[in-house]
Design a protein around this motif. Structure first.
Motif, PDB file in Angstrom:
ATOM      1  N   ARG A 163      -2.218  -1.924  -8.297  1.00 48.13           N
ATOM      2  CA  ARG A 163      -2.130  -3.112  -7.443  1.00 48.13           C
ATOM      3  C   ARG A 163      -2.037  -4.371  -8.310  1.00 48.13           C
ATOM      4  O   ARG A 163      -1.293  -5.298  -8.017  1.00 48.13           O
ATOM      5  CB  ARG A 163      -3.326  -3.194  -6.499  1.00 48.13           C
ATOM      6  CG  ARG A 163      -3.268  -4.397  -5.543  1.00 48.13           C
ATOM      7  CD  ARG A 163      -4.355  -4.343  -4.503  1.00 48.13           C
ATOM      8  NE  ARG A 163      -4.192  -3.202  -3.610  1.00 48.13           N
ATOM      9  CZ  ARG A 163      -3.362  -3.180  -2.564  1.00 48.13           C
ATOM     10  NH1 ARG A 163      -2.629  -4.215  -2.264  1.00 48.13           N
ATOM     11  NH2 ARG A 163      -3.288  -2.101  -1.799  1.00 48.13           N
ATOM     12  N   ASP A 195       0.825  -1.210   0.000  1.00 49.88           N
ATOM     13  CA  ASP A 195       0.000   0.000   0.000  1.00 49.88           C
ATOM     14  C   ASP A 195       0.862   1.264   0.000  1.00 49.88           C
ATOM     15  O   ASP A 195       0.551   2.233  -0.704  1.00 49.88           O
ATOM     16  CB  ASP A 195      -0.957   0.012   1.194  1.00 49.88           C
ATOM     17  CG  ASP A 195      -2.090  -0.989   1.044  1.00 49.88           C
ATOM     18  OD1 ASP A 195      -2.480  -1.281  -0.110  1.00 49.88           O
ATOM     19  OD2 ASP A 195      -2.596  -1.471   2.075  1.00 49.88           O
ATOM     20  N   GLN A 248       1.138   4.192  -2.930  1.00 49.59           N
ATOM     21  CA  GLN A 248       0.975   5.618  -2.641  1.00 49.59           C
ATOM     22  C   GLN A 248       2.155   6.421  -3.190  1.00 49.59           C
ATOM     23  O   GLN A 248       1.983   7.519  -3.721  1.00 49.59           O
ATOM     24  CB  GLN A 248       0.857   5.854  -1.138  1.00 49.59           C
ATOM     25  CG  GLN A 248      -0.447   5.403  -0.541  1.00 49.59           C
ATOM     26  CD  GLN A 248      -0.469   5.567   0.989  1.00 49.59           C
ATOM     27  OE1 GLN A 248       0.545   5.869   1.606  1.00 49.59           O
ATOM     28  NE2 GLN A 248      -1.632   5.357   1.575  1.00 49.59           N
TER      29      GLN A 248
END
Length: 74
Positions: A55, A44, A48
């Motif tokens: 993903r 994650d 970012q």
């Protein structure tokens, strides 16, 4: 050595990031994923920090790497 040419989530072009394997459609080197994970980052966090990468691409790269580690011998 890992054969990235069979991984659809990555690409390589001589004039793009010095010919390094990058996530398709980006200039983010695949090596950046592994460097960040080795440094303790989560997927994650990586997503970012590198918003052009999806993903699905990360999961595809990790799956490709995992498959390359499997052998056909018992």
């Amino acid at each position: 050595m890992l054969d990235w040419s069979s991984c659809p989530e990555v690409e390589r072009a001589p004039g793009k990031v010095s010919g390094a394997w990058v996530f398709r459609g980006t200039r983010v080197p695949v090596s950046a994923l592994f460097e960040n994970l080795e440094g303790g980052a989560t997927i994650d966090e990586f997503l970012q920090w590198f918003p052009g990468v999806t993903r699905h691409q990360v999961e595809g790269v990790l799956e490709h790497t995992q498959q390359s580690l499997q052998t056909d011998t018992p």
